[in-house]
Write a protein that holds these residues in place. Structure first.
Motif, short mmCIF file in Angstrom:
data_model
loop_
_atom_site.label_atom_id
_atom_site.label_comp_id
_atom_site.label_asym_id
_atom_site.label_seq_id
_atom_site.Cartn_x
_atom_site.Cartn_y
_atom_site.Cartn_z
N LYS A 1 0.80 -1.22 0.00
CA LYS A 1 0.00 0.00 0.00
C LYS A 1 0.83 1.28 0.00
CE LYS A 1 -2.68 -1.18 3.53
NZ LYS A 1 -2.41 -2.61 3.77
N SER A 2 0.25 2.31 -0.57
CA SER A 2 0.84 3.64 -0.61
C SER A 2 -0.29 4.66 -0.47
CB SER A 2 1.62 3.86 -1.91
OG SER A 2 0.85 3.49 -3.04
N LEU A 3 0.09 5.92 -0.20
CA LEU A 3 -0.90 6.98 0.04
C LEU A 3 -0.76 8.08 -1.00
CD1 LEU A 3 -3.14 8.05 1.93
CD2 LEU A 3 -1.34 9.22 3.22
N PHE A 4 -1.89 8.48 -1.60
CA PHE A 4 -1.94 9.53 -2.60
C PHE A 4 -2.87 10.64 -2.11
CE2 PHE A 4 -0.98 5.63 -4.78
CZ PHE A 4 -0.11 5.97 -5.80
N ARG A 5 -2.75 11.80 -2.78
CA ARG A 5 -3.76 12.84 -2.59
C ARG A 5 -4.00 13.53 -3.92
NH1 ARG A 5 -1.86 18.35 0.58
NH2 ARG A 5 -0.24 19.02 -0.87
N THR A 6 -5.19 14.10 -4.06
CA THR A 6 -5.53 14.82 -5.29
C THR A 6 -6.50 15.93 -4.94
OG1 THR A 6 -6.23 14.54 -7.59
CG2 THR A 6 -7.51 13.37 -5.93
N PRO A 7 -6.43 17.08 -5.60
CA PRO A 7 -7.32 18.20 -5.27
C PRO A 7 -8.76 17.92 -5.66
CG PRO A 7 -5.40 18.92 -6.56
CD PRO A 7 -5.46 17.44 -6.64
N GLU A 8 -9.67 18.62 -5.02
CA GLU A 8 -11.07 18.56 -5.42
C GLU A 8 -11.17 18.97 -6.90
OE1 GLU A 8 -12.86 20.02 -1.08
OE2 GLU A 8 -12.96 21.34 -2.84
N GLY A 9 -12.00 18.28 -7.63
CA GLY A 9 -12.18 18.61 -9.04
C GLY A 9 -11.16 17.97 -9.95
N LYS A 10 -10.20 17.24 -9.39
CA LYS A 10 -9.20 16.56 -10.21
C LYS A 10 -9.10 15.10 -9.76
CE LYS A 10 -6.44 20.63 -11.37
NZ LYS A 10 -5.07 21.23 -11.41
N LEU A 11 -10.13 14.36 -10.05
CA LEU A 11 -10.21 12.97 -9.60
C LEU A 11 -9.41 12.02 -10.47
CD1 LEU A 11 -14.04 12.74 -8.77
CD2 LEU A 11 -12.15 13.36 -7.24
N GLU A 12 -9.12 12.40 -11.69
CA GLU A 12 -8.46 11.50 -12.62
C GLU A 12 -7.09 11.05 -12.07
OE1 GLU A 12 -11.42 13.99 -14.51
OE2 GLU A 12 -9.58 14.50 -13.42
N ARG A 13 -6.72 9.84 -12.41
CA ARG A 13 -5.52 9.22 -11.87
C ARG A 13 -4.26 10.02 -12.17
NH1 ARG A 13 -1.95 7.34 -9.50
NH2 ARG A 13 -1.56 5.18 -8.84
N GLU A 14 -4.21 10.71 -13.31
CA GLU A 14 -2.98 11.44 -13.67
C GLU A 14 -2.72 12.64 -12.75
OE1 GLU A 14 -6.18 12.79 -16.74
OE2 GLU A 14 -5.54 10.93 -15.75
N HIS A 15 -3.75 13.04 -11.98
CA HIS A 15 -3.58 14.19 -11.08
C HIS A 15 -3.14 13.75 -9.68
CE1 HIS A 15 -5.22 16.86 -14.07
NE2 HIS A 15 -6.37 16.20 -14.12
N TRP A 16 -3.14 12.46 -9.42
CA TRP A 16 -2.80 11.99 -8.07
C TRP A 16 -1.33 12.23 -7.77
CZ3 TRP A 16 -5.38 6.66 -6.72
CH2 TRP A 16 -6.76 6.74 -6.93
N GLN A 17 -1.06 12.69 -6.56
CA GLN A 17 0.31 12.85 -6.07
C GLN A 17 0.59 11.78 -5.02
OE1 GLN A 17 0.86 16.35 -3.70
NE2 GLN A 17 3.04 15.95 -3.31
N GLU A 18 1.63 10.99 -5.24
CA GLU A 18 1.99 9.97 -4.28
C GLU A 18 2.76 10.64 -3.14
OE1 GLU A 18 3.51 5.38 -4.48
OE2 GLU A 18 4.74 6.87 -5.52
N ILE A 19 2.19 10.63 -1.93
CA ILE A 19 2.82 11.35 -0.82
C ILE A 19 3.51 10.41 0.17
CG2 ILE A 19 1.41 13.43 -0.98
CD1 ILE A 19 -0.45 12.31 1.10
N ILE A 20 3.04 9.17 0.28
CA ILE A 20 3.78 8.15 1.04
C ILE A 20 3.89 6.93 0.13
CG2 ILE A 20 3.91 6.73 3.11
CD1 ILE A 20 2.26 8.74 4.59
N PRO A 21 5.01 6.78 -0.55
CA PRO A 21 5.15 5.67 -1.51
C PRO A 21 5.40 4.35 -0.81
CG PRO A 21 7.16 6.94 -1.42
CD PRO A 21 6.18 7.67 -0.55
N ALA A 22 5.16 3.27 -1.54
CA ALA A 22 5.54 1.94 -1.04
C ALA A 22 7.05 1.88 -0.94
CB ALA A 22 5.01 0.87 -2.00
N ARG A 23 7.56 1.31 0.15
CA ARG A 23 9.01 1.29 0.40
C ARG A 23 9.45 -0.10 0.80
NH1 ARG A 23 8.87 5.05 5.24
NH2 ARG A 23 6.73 4.24 5.27
N GLY A 24 10.04 -0.82 -0.12
CA GLY A 24 10.62 -2.12 0.20
C GLY A 24 9.67 -3.03 0.94
N GLU A 25 10.08 -3.44 2.15
CA GLU A 25 9.28 -4.36 2.95
C GLU A 25 8.33 -3.65 3.91
OE1 GLU A 25 9.37 -7.70 2.48
OE2 GLU A 25 10.65 -7.16 0.79
N VAL A 26 8.30 -2.30 3.88
CA VAL A 26 7.45 -1.54 4.79
C VAL A 26 5.99 -1.58 4.31
CG1 VAL A 26 6.98 0.73 5.79
CG2 VAL A 26 9.34 -0.02 5.41
#
Length: 541
Positions: free
Chosen positions: A364-389
């Motif tokens: 799992k990883s965590l993303f965020r995106t502004p209101e009005g920009k639901l499309e996947r290309e607007h998502w910002q990955e803020i906590i990426p998947a990291r190895g075994e974490v």
């Protein structure tokens, strides 16, 4: 203090103590079920035990169990089912078989000299005083207490953190002993004025939802909702009503289809629940479960359809654009995250949607995106998947992110800015398990629970800005767990997959390869077993 040599009220020789001491071996955080018991309790002594006038060899002659010649062809393969007759629990021959099995078992268990001392010790360990991390609603704090002299957990509230403690709901005083009423979910509104709660007669899954005024303790005789098995109400910001999942009654022959009949409704306080409008219709698929929740600012309504433990569909409705708090059943929902083989955990705060998902990695990883920009290309990955974490959970507290992660099967707490900039790790007492992280998105203080194999349950209060931490509450546990050694080791499975394992044993245990041990592991339904405190293992250590 618990003597690690404890095993009975009768003194034993040192050799007996060494033979009966147990080492607990736990395999954590793996998506399979492992349950192996290799516990040598009595060794040679029990081989000569007589039970009810019968020698142990005679006791091993279990009651005869007949086999019937029943076979079925399933998916082209012949499957034998010789014990199908045991499925009819009311049949006289089944009752006789169960009775004979119980007689054998009881005779054996009653003969064990250590059984009563163990039962007394388990009771001492299970019936303890404990407290949960509090949840803040308005100026009020809501929490639970487990009392050593009560069977069921009691819910409390107080005005301010230092206010007088008051009983909110006590299931021990509800109904008769025969009714055995239990509490389900207990959810206060955002002001802490009213609380919606489920009552379950006979401790069943079926429940009825009630609403109570927190200050007066008065339960509404109007806001009574049956069919609330999956209710989990989501309150409007002003506390005037809530969205919930409603389940209709069905005849016995339709029980298997019932989950697919659930609908999403809205209830306005003070109105007859029979007239509650349907917000989302039934899916018609008994393999799905659906729920709804509203954003803290009251603008965004989310609708989730879970397809077992494998995937979610998430729909979104802009109530501000709709121009009303309660949408009609035919409202134009946005199918946001639909038809994908992934899980999604979505929330909203201050103009952004936050999405935790296993799209990029099963960890799992965590993303965020502004209101009005639901499309996947607007998502910002803020906590990426990291190895075994593994990203286990997250909360928005004090305009920051509190992420609970799993690293080699032990929990860590990490603090981030809302854009994903790492601030700090929260220093935990030791390797262990974090639970019940609670706080408000716009307030700095938050709570979390912690325990480990050698640390009974503790509740901490932290400041999100400066990291200051204070022990708020802890369990007064009848054992000195600091005398236990906790070691984390790693070994490889048959396919070379590294598997984390914890060893727990008294500090004076001599590990010579002959120590009896209990090996336990669990993982399933999207749940990992963490290295938290387990009172049930104490008597064996």
């Amino acid at each position: 203090m618990l003597n690690p040599n404890y095993h009975s009220d009768t003194p034993a020789k040192d050799e007996d103590l060494r033979r009966q001491r147990v080492i607990l071996v736990t395999i954590m955080g793996i998506p399979v079920i492992i349950f192996l018991l290799a516990f040598i309790a009595y060794n040679h002594a029990m081989r000569s035990t007589s039970i009810g006038g019968l020698g142990l060899n005679e006791m091993n002659k279990y009651p005869d169990t007949k086999r019937e010649a029943i076979t079925e062809t399933i998916f082209g393969r012949e499957v034998a089912d010789p014990y199908r007759w045991l499925e009819d629990e009311d049949a006289p021959e089944v009752e006789a078989w169960v009775s004979s099995q119980q007689k054998l078992t009881k005779a054996y268990l009653d003969s064990l000299p250590q059984r009563n001392p163990l039962a007394e010790r388990f009771e001492e360990l299970y019936y303890i005083d404990a407290i949960s991390a509090p949840n803040k609603r308005g100026d009020r704090y809501f929490y639970r207490r487990r009392h050593a002299d009560k069977e069921k957990v009691v819910h409390y509230w107080r005005e301010g953190l230092e206010g007088e403690e008051r009983v909110l709901l006590d299931p021990n005083t509800m109904g008769s002993e025969e009714e055995n009423i239990s509490l389900g979910s207990v959810i206060p509104d955002w002001q802490g004025k009213n609380v919606a709660y489920q009552l379950r007669p006979n401790a069943a899954d079926e429940s009825t939802l009630y609403v109570m005024d927190v200050s007066t303790g008065k339960v509404s005789d109007i806001d009574v909702i049956e069919g609330a098995k999956y209710a989990y109400p989501s309150w409007l910001p002003d506390g005037s009503g809530f969205f919930y999942t409603w389940l209709p009654e069905v005849p016995e022959e339709q029980i298997d289809e019932r989950p697919g009949m659930a609908v999403i409704k809205f209830h306005k306080l003070g109105t007859d629940p029979k007239n509650d409008p349907v917000i989302r219709p039934a899916t018609g698929d008994p393999k799905t479960f659906q729920g709804a929740w509203i954003s803290r600012d009251g603008r965004w309504l989310f609708h989730n359809i879970s397809h077992g433990w494998l995937s979610d569909d998430v729909y979104l409705l802009d109530l501000e654009k709709l121009g009303q708090q309660v949408p009609p059943e035919n409202a134009a929902w946005t199918p946001w995250l639909v038809g994908k083989p992934h899980k999604y955990w979505v929330t909203h705060w201050d103009g952004y949607f936050y999405i935790m998902t296993d799209e990029e990695s099963p960890r799992k990883s965590l993303f965020r995106t502004p209101e009005g920009k639901l499309e996947r290309e607007h998502w910002q990955e803020i906590i990426p998947a990291r190895g075994e974490v593994v990203l286990d959970d997250y909360e928005i507290i004090g305009n920051r992110l509190v992420a609970t992660t799993l690293q080699k099967a032990a929990h860590q707490l990490e603090i981030y800015e809302l854009d994903g900039t790492k601030i700090r790790d929260v220093k935990l007492p030791s390797l262990g398990e974090v639970f019940s992280v609670s706080g408000e998105p716009d307030e700095d203080h938050y709570f979390y629970g912690f325990s480990s194999f050698a640390v009974p349950y503790q509740i901490y209060r932290n400041n999100i800005q400066d990291g200051a931490s204070k022990l708020w509450a802890e369990v007064d546990f009848p054992v000195d767990a600091s005398k236990f050694v906790v070691r984390q080791v790693e070994y490889k499975g048959r396919d070379d997959t590294p598997i984390s394992m914890f060893l727990v044993y008294p500090e004076d245990t001599y590990l010579n390869g002959n120590t009896p041990f209990l090996l336990y592991g669990y993982g399933g339904f999207g749940v990992n077993l963490g290295p938290g405190f387990m009172s049930s293992i104490i008597p064996w250590l």
